[in-house]
Design a protein around this motif. Sequence first.
Motif, PDB file in Angstrom:
ATOM      1  N   TYR A  33      -1.904 -22.407  -1.240  1.00 35.08           N
ATOM      2  CA  TYR A  33      -0.806 -21.468  -1.456  1.00 35.08           C
ATOM      3  C   TYR A  33      -0.611 -20.695  -0.157  1.00 35.08           C
ATOM      4  CZ  TYR A  33       2.242 -18.069  -3.698  1.00 35.08           C
ATOM      5  OH  TYR A  33       3.325 -17.303  -4.037  1.00 35.08           O
ATOM      6  N   ILE A  34       0.528 -20.887   0.471  1.00 37.79           N
ATOM      7  CA  ILE A  34       0.788 -20.289   1.775  1.00 37.79           C
ATOM      8  C   ILE A  34       2.121 -19.548   1.742  1.00 37.79           C
ATOM      9  CG2 ILE A  34      -0.588 -21.976   3.053  1.00 37.79           C
ATOM     10  CD1 ILE A  34       2.005 -23.466   3.690  1.00 37.79           C
ATOM     11  N   GLU A  35       2.363 -18.773   2.794  1.00 38.44           N
ATOM     12  CA  GLU A  35       3.632 -18.062   2.961  1.00 38.44           C
ATOM     13  C   GLU A  35       4.259 -18.484   4.289  1.00 38.44           C
ATOM     14  OE1 GLU A  35       4.842 -16.380   0.622  1.00 38.44           O
ATOM     15  OE2 GLU A  35       3.233 -15.455  -0.579  1.00 38.44           O
TER      16      GLU A  35
ATOM     17  N   PRO B  26      -7.444 -17.752  14.242  1.00 33.74           N
ATOM     18  CA  PRO B  26      -7.480 -16.963  12.996  1.00 33.74           C
ATOM     19  C   PRO B  26      -6.089 -16.707  12.441  1.00 33.74           C
ATOM     20  CG  PRO B  26      -7.836 -15.540  14.890  1.00 33.74           C
ATOM     21  CD  PRO B  26      -7.766 -16.933  15.426  1.00 33.74           C
ATOM     22  N   PHE B  27      -6.032 -16.666  11.117  1.00 31.73           N
ATOM     23  CA  PHE B  27      -4.804 -16.315  10.411  1.00 31.73           C
ATOM     24  C   PHE B  27      -5.090 -15.101   9.551  1.00 31.73           C
ATOM     25  CE2 PHE B  27      -2.209 -16.764   6.480  1.00 31.73           C
ATOM     26  CZ  PHE B  27      -0.962 -16.530   7.058  1.00 31.73           C
ATOM     27  N   HIS B  28      -4.202 -14.103   9.610  1.00 31.31           N
ATOM     28  CA  HIS B  28      -4.472 -12.831   8.948  1.00 31.31           C
ATOM     29  C   HIS B  28      -3.566 -12.579   7.744  1.00 31.31           C
ATOM     30  CE1 HIS B  28      -7.058 -11.865  12.331  1.00 31.31           C
ATOM     31  NE2 HIS B  28      -6.071 -12.163  13.144  1.00 31.31           N
ATOM     32  N   GLY B  29      -2.800 -13.574   7.344  1.00 35.44           N
ATOM     33  CA  GLY B  29      -1.887 -13.381   6.218  1.00 35.44           C
ATOM     34  C   GLY B  29      -2.442 -13.892   4.907  1.00 35.44           C
ATOM     35  N   ARG B  30      -1.533 -14.086   3.944  1.00 32.99           N
ATOM     36  CA  ARG B  30      -1.928 -14.516   2.604  1.00 32.99           C
ATOM     37  C   ARG B  30      -2.130 -16.026   2.573  1.00 32.99           C
ATOM     38  NH1 ARG B  30       1.354 -14.095  -3.164  1.00 32.99           N
ATOM     39  NH2 ARG B  30      -0.457 -14.501  -4.490  1.00 32.99           N
ATOM     40  N   TRP B  31      -3.242 -16.412   2.007  1.00 34.92           N
ATOM     41  CA  TRP B  31      -3.600 -17.824   1.860  1.00 34.92           C
ATOM     42  C   TRP B  31      -4.530 -17.940   0.667  1.00 34.92           C
ATOM     43  CZ3 TRP B  31      -8.502 -19.745   1.628  1.00 34.92           C
ATOM     44  CH2 TRP B  31      -8.676 -21.134   1.753  1.00 34.92           C
ATOM     45  N   THR B  32      -4.348 -18.966  -0.135  1.00 37.79           N
ATOM     46  CA  THR B  32      -5.247 -19.196  -1.263  1.00 37.79           C
ATOM     47  C   THR B  32      -5.440 -20.685  -1.443  1.00 37.79           C
ATOM     48  OG1 THR B  32      -4.380 -17.238  -2.389  1.00 37.79           O
ATOM     49  CG2 THR B  32      -5.702 -18.749  -3.697  1.00 37.79           C
TER      50      THR B  32
ATOM     51  N   ILE C 174      -9.149 -18.499   8.108  1.00 36.69           N
ATOM     52  CA  ILE C 174      -8.527 -17.432   7.330  1.00 36.69           C
ATOM     53  C   ILE C 174      -9.390 -16.183   7.366  1.00 36.69           C
ATOM     54  CG2 ILE C 174      -7.555 -16.802   5.097  1.00 36.69           C
ATOM     55  CD1 ILE C 174      -6.287 -19.301   6.431  1.00 36.69           C
ATOM     56  N   GLU C 175      -8.780 -15.047   7.658  1.00 35.19           N
ATOM     57  CA  GLU C 175      -9.519 -13.788   7.603  1.00 35.19           C
ATOM     58  C   GLU C 175      -9.914 -13.508   6.156  1.00 35.19           C
ATOM     59  OE1 GLU C 175      -9.072  -9.259   9.296  1.00 35.19           O
ATOM     60  OE2 GLU C 175      -7.271 -10.288   8.603  1.00 35.19           O
ATOM     61  N   PRO C 176     -11.208 -13.413   5.845  1.00 35.58           N
ATOM     62  CA  PRO C 176     -11.629 -13.230   4.448  1.00 35.58           C
ATOM     63  C   PRO C 176     -11.172 -11.891   3.877  1.00 35.58           C
ATOM     64  CG  PRO C 176     -13.453 -13.995   5.819  1.00 35.58           C
ATOM     65  CD  PRO C 176     -12.364 -13.585   6.754  1.00 35.58           C
TER      66      PRO C 176
END
Length: 341
Positions: free
Chosen positions: A119-121, A252-258, A147-149
Motif C-alpha cells: 500500500y503506497i502513496e 530511505p523513504f519517510h512517507g506512508r507505506w504498508t 522505510i522509516e519505521p
Amino acid sequence: MKVVFMSGGTGSRLWPLSRSSVPKQFIPLFQDEAGNMEAILARNARLMLQKFSPDDVLVSSMAEHEEQISSCLPWGPRIIVEPERRDTFPSICLSSLYLLDELKLPEDELVCFCPADLYIEEDFVDLLAAMPQRLDWCQVNIALLGIEPTEPSGKYGYIVPQLETAHPAGPVYGISQFVEKPALDRASELISEGALWNSGVFMFRLSFMKQYVQSKGDPASYPACLASYSSLPAISFDYEVLEKTPDIVVVPFHGRWTDIGSLDRLVDTMGHPHFESKVYRRDTEAVTAMNLTDVPVVCIGVSNLMIVATDHGILVTSREACDDIKLLLAEQPEITEDPKP
C-alpha cells in the motif's frame, strides 16, 4: 526504467479473503478517490502510471491469474508468466531474462521489482521515479528502498544502514546488515540504531542479473530459464542475492507505506472495514468483523477478535494470533480447498 510488479503470492495470511485462486492483490478491498472499490494491484498501477508510461509497467505472475490481471489493469500490461509458483529469486531471474531476450532491452536498462500488494502513496512513486539519477551517481549493483519505521515490529525485515553519502536529491546509505523479522526488543534496538524496514522494492541493471546467473552456472537466456524453471532454487531474492552481493545501497523513504501481509495490517490500512453488512454486535469491545456472505454474523459479549466470513470459510482469531493462520493452513491444506458444488 521498467517496473515489474511481482504478483506470484497467494496471500495465505489473509485467508479466507485471499485464496490461491483469488489472491489478495486482485480483491477489491480499497476505495479510490471516487469511492469505487479497487484491488491493491489496480491501485498501485494507477499510481505508477502518474510517473511511468504503460509500456514501462509489467507484471510477473502465474498463467492462471492472467485474466484477473487484465481485469485489474485494463490497458493490458505485458505479463511475464511463471511456469510454477516458487519464490522471488527464480521469478526475478525469469523476468530479467525476459526483458533482455524477449523485449530486447539493453543490458544497462534499469529495472525495479516491486511486490504487487504494497500500500503506497504518490510520494513513494515520486521517489521511485527519481531513483535512476541516484543509481547513475552511486555506481552500485543494487539499490533498495527502506522505510522509516513507525513502531517496533517483528513482522518486517530490517536494513541497518551505514556510511551515508550525500546526493542532491537526498541521502544514500551503504548497508551494514540485514535482520529478518526480529523479536520486538531487538526491533526496538534496531530502530534506535537507525534501521529501516525492508520494503521488498529493489532495482538493478539487467546486466547485473545476467552476470549473476552466469556466475552460478544457471540458465542465462530466457528460453533456457523457462525450460529449467523447476530446477532453479526455490529461495527468496533477499537470501540468494542481497545478502551475498557487495555494493548495495538503501535510500530511505519517510512517507506512508504498508505491507498488506496480514489481516491486522489490512484492517489498519483500510481504516473502518468496508464489508460490515449484516454484522450485529452487543456488548463487544475491539471486535472487527468482515462479512462477505448473505447470512448474519452476530457477536455478543466478546472482545479483541477479528472475524472474517466468506463463502469459502470463516476465520475467528485474536489480533495477536492472526498471522498464525499461515501455519494452520500449512498443517491443514484441505482448509483452502474450494467447496464442491
